[in-house]
Write an enzyme that holds these catalytic residues in place. Structure first.
Site, PDB file in Angstrom:
ATOM      1  CG  ASP A 202      -1.948   1.025   1.266  1.00 22.79           C
ATOM      2  OD1 ASP A 202      -2.846   0.961   0.414  1.00 22.79           O
ATOM      3  OD2 ASP A 202      -1.886   1.931   2.129  1.00 22.79           O
ATOM      4  CD  GLU A 252      -2.023   2.537  -3.683  1.00 21.32           C
ATOM      5  OE1 GLU A 252      -3.101   3.051  -4.025  1.00 21.32           O
ATOM      6  OE2 GLU A 252      -1.665   2.508  -2.495  1.00 21.32           O
TER       7      GLU A 252
HETATM    8  C1  NOJ Z   1      -4.450   3.000  -0.922  1.00 21.87           C
HETATM    9  C2  NOJ Z   1      -5.589   2.058  -0.750  1.00 21.87           C
HETATM   10  O1  NOJ Z   1      -5.838   1.419  -1.969  1.00 21.87           O
HETATM   11  C3  NOJ Z   1      -6.772   2.890  -0.280  1.00 21.87           C
HETATM   12  O2  NOJ Z   1      -7.968   2.152  -0.283  1.00 21.87           O
HETATM   13  C4  NOJ Z   1      -6.442   3.425   1.092  1.00 21.87           C
HETATM   14  O3  NOJ Z   1      -7.465   4.313   1.507  1.00 21.87           O
HETATM   15  C5  NOJ Z   1      -5.120   4.177   1.104  1.00 21.87           C
HETATM   16  N1  NOJ Z   1      -4.086   3.516   0.354  1.00 21.87           N
HETATM   17  C6  NOJ Z   1      -4.619   4.354   2.508  1.00 21.87           C
HETATM   18  O4  NOJ Z   1      -4.139   3.129   3.008  1.00 21.87           O
END
Ligand code: NOJ
Length: 519
Positions: A202, A252
């Site tokens: 993440d 990500e």
């Molecule tokens: C990215 C995640 O995909 C999202 O759903 C989340 O709110 C944020 N990161 C914070 O962790």
């Protein structure tokens, strides 16, 4: 061609556990629900599933606020349920990737509770605490969620501010503290020891920030993410994962600059894959897609492997985002062909294989802090007319409303219809599995006019031509003379398109049609 790794071969399917399948009737999906649908995932031919977070969480951000990194939230089941799911998935050749949220914890995590307790607590420096500036927060950093505003909250007890890149209930960990890094590495080992095949990391670009906490300015690069220290940090994570055979990291890397994105891949000792958000944010335009695909290829090192995705739990679904007056369903099919036909790993968000649109969520049912409920609606498994309002997702009351057209779009109906989007995606997965050129073949985009994205895949004596018509009218396929005149239709997104031999010179693509041809 080299044998591809499992994470290069076929699709990685994102499961949003709350919305996949509910086994116990509380209206929220769970691990046993997933386990009950492994046949579905096998039939879909997925190489791996990535589960959005399942760890204990107060669910302020639906699991992205983790209160214990090494357990399972009771809403989803238990560690034993996860062990069983991993074993049952592996028995079918399906890998399991977990979401790992290293940038922040929940404010209920024992580390933060200790950190917040006093300035002297040994855990104080595990988070980012600072004195305010001129009666306000320490700097001008903003939360990613507009609604939240400043990325700092004041803590009355200890008279300091703490940093949170998302909600105030998600305090950022301090990765400049090596004890934090070591503890988070141990979290990885905990799951790797249980047989997990990899991690989706993440907001990985956020775990390195300017240690001087300087203000962000309009022009300069941001100080609150993607700091130079990031690469050593990602290397450290990779080293842990490399202690185990055949594991994978996908980050990500939410940076809208491809140079920055490939910098997490090109060194070869950081991420295996990165989610490319430049691609996700493209308009429905053939030239924009072509440029973006070419740009990635031009910037990527020889060994860098692309990943393609156009949907996840944070963004409006493809069928809605690209609908533009009713073209969404056909464009969702064309997108599926692109994901499976491009050189790189396809990421499929649950429901995209059904061509689901966003759900209509009445304001009273909105629960997400950032308004992302429409793309998180539960999967309709069976027609509501037969299975009741839970549509086979739950025998109870679903935590979010389902899509309006669940009757027609549900899995049961689509599985019985050879012209459905589900049948198309199954066909794409099967074709990719049977044709190594689609997995590992080289790729080149072709000149094909302003409305058509066309690309060639070549390798080991096999050649595939792929083309997608972005226009809403038929467009003749004009390609260079280098191509043979005759080809065989391997697959079209138009169920009425005949198989067999085609004359490339006379070929026109239907509105939003995508095709794969064997040359
Ligand atoms: C990215 C995640 O995909 C999202 O759903 C989340 O709110 C944020 N990161 C914070 O962790």
């Amino acid at each position: 061609m080299l044998e591809p790794a499992w994470w290069q071969r076929g699709a990685i399917y994102q499961i949003y556990p709350r919305s996949f399948a509910d086994s116990d009737g509380d209206g929220v999906g769970d691990l046993r629900g997933i386990g009950a649908h492994l046949d579905y995932l096998s039939d879909l031919g997925v190489e791996a599933v990535w589960l959005s977070p399942i760890q204990p969480s107060p669910m302020v951000d639906f699991g992205y606020d983790v209160a214990d990194y090494c357990d399972v939230d009771p809403t989803f089941g238990s560690l034993a349920d996860l062990d069983r799911l991993i074993a049952d998935s592996h028995a079918r050749g399906i890998r399991v990737v977990l979401d790992w949220v290293p940038n922040h914890t929940s404010d209920r995590h024992p580390w933060f509770l200790a950190s917040q307790w006093s300035r002297e607590d040994p855990r104080r420096d595990w988070y980012v605490w600072r004195d305010g500036r001129d009666g306000g927060p320490p700097n001008n950093w903003r939360s990613t969620f507009d609604r939240v505003g400043s990325a700092w909250s004041f803590d009355r007890r200890t008279g300091q501010w703490y940093l949170h890149s998302f909600t105030p209930q998600q305090p950022d960990l301090n990765w400049d503290n090596s004890a934090v890094e070591a503890a988070m590495h141990d979290v990885l080992r905990f799951w790797l020891d249980r047989g997990v095949d990899g991690f989706r990391i993440d907001v990985v670009h956020k775990i390195a920030k300017d240690p001087l906490l300087r203000d962000n300015t309009e022009a300069a690069r941001r100080h609150d993410e993607d700091w130079a220290t990031i690469h050593d940090r990602v290397r450290g994570i990779r080293r842990v994962v490399d202690e185990y055979p055949d594991r994978m990291l996908v980050g990500e890397v939410y940076l809208l600059d491809l140079h920055r994105v490939v910098s997490y891949l090109n060194t070869g000792d950081e991420l295996h894959l990165a989610h490319n958000f430049v691609f996700l944010h493209l308009p429905w335009n053939a030239e924009a897609f072509r440029t973006s695909i070419d740009d990635f290829q031009a910037l990527a090192a020889e060994t860098t492997w692309p990943a393609w995705f156009l949907a996840n739990h944070d963004h409006s679904r493809v069928a809605t985002r690209f609908d533009d007056g009713g073209h969404g369903p056909a464009r969702a099919r064309a997108v599926a062909l692109m994901l499976y036909g491009l050189r790189g790993t396809p990421f499929v968000y649950q429901g995209e294989e059904l061509g689901l649109p966003d759900a209509d969520i009445p304001p009273a049912r909105m629960v997400d802090v950032d308004g992302r409920d429409p793309e998180r609606a539960p999967i309709p498994w069976r027609p509501p007319s037969v299975a009741g309002p839970g549509a086979g997702f739950t025998p109870g009351e679903p935590w979010l409303p389902l899509v309006v057209d669940a009757e027609r779009l549900c899995v049961e109906r689509q599985a019985a219809d050879p012209s459905s989007t589900l049948a198309l995606v199954r066909g794409l997965a099967a074709l990719r599995r049977s044709m190594p050129v689609l997995q590992t073949g080289a790729q080149r985009c072709l000149e094909a006019g302003s409305d058509v994205l066309a690309w060639l895949r070549e390798g080991d004596g096999e050649r595939v031509l792929a083309a997608v018509n972005f226009a809403t009218v038929p467009v003749p396929l004009h390609l260079g003379a280098e191509l043979p005149r005759r080809a065989r239709m391997a697959l079209s997104t138009d169920p009425d398109r005949a198989d067999g031999e085609v004359d490339l010179h006379g070929l026109a693509l239907g509105p939003s049609e995508g095709i794969l041809l064997r040359l």
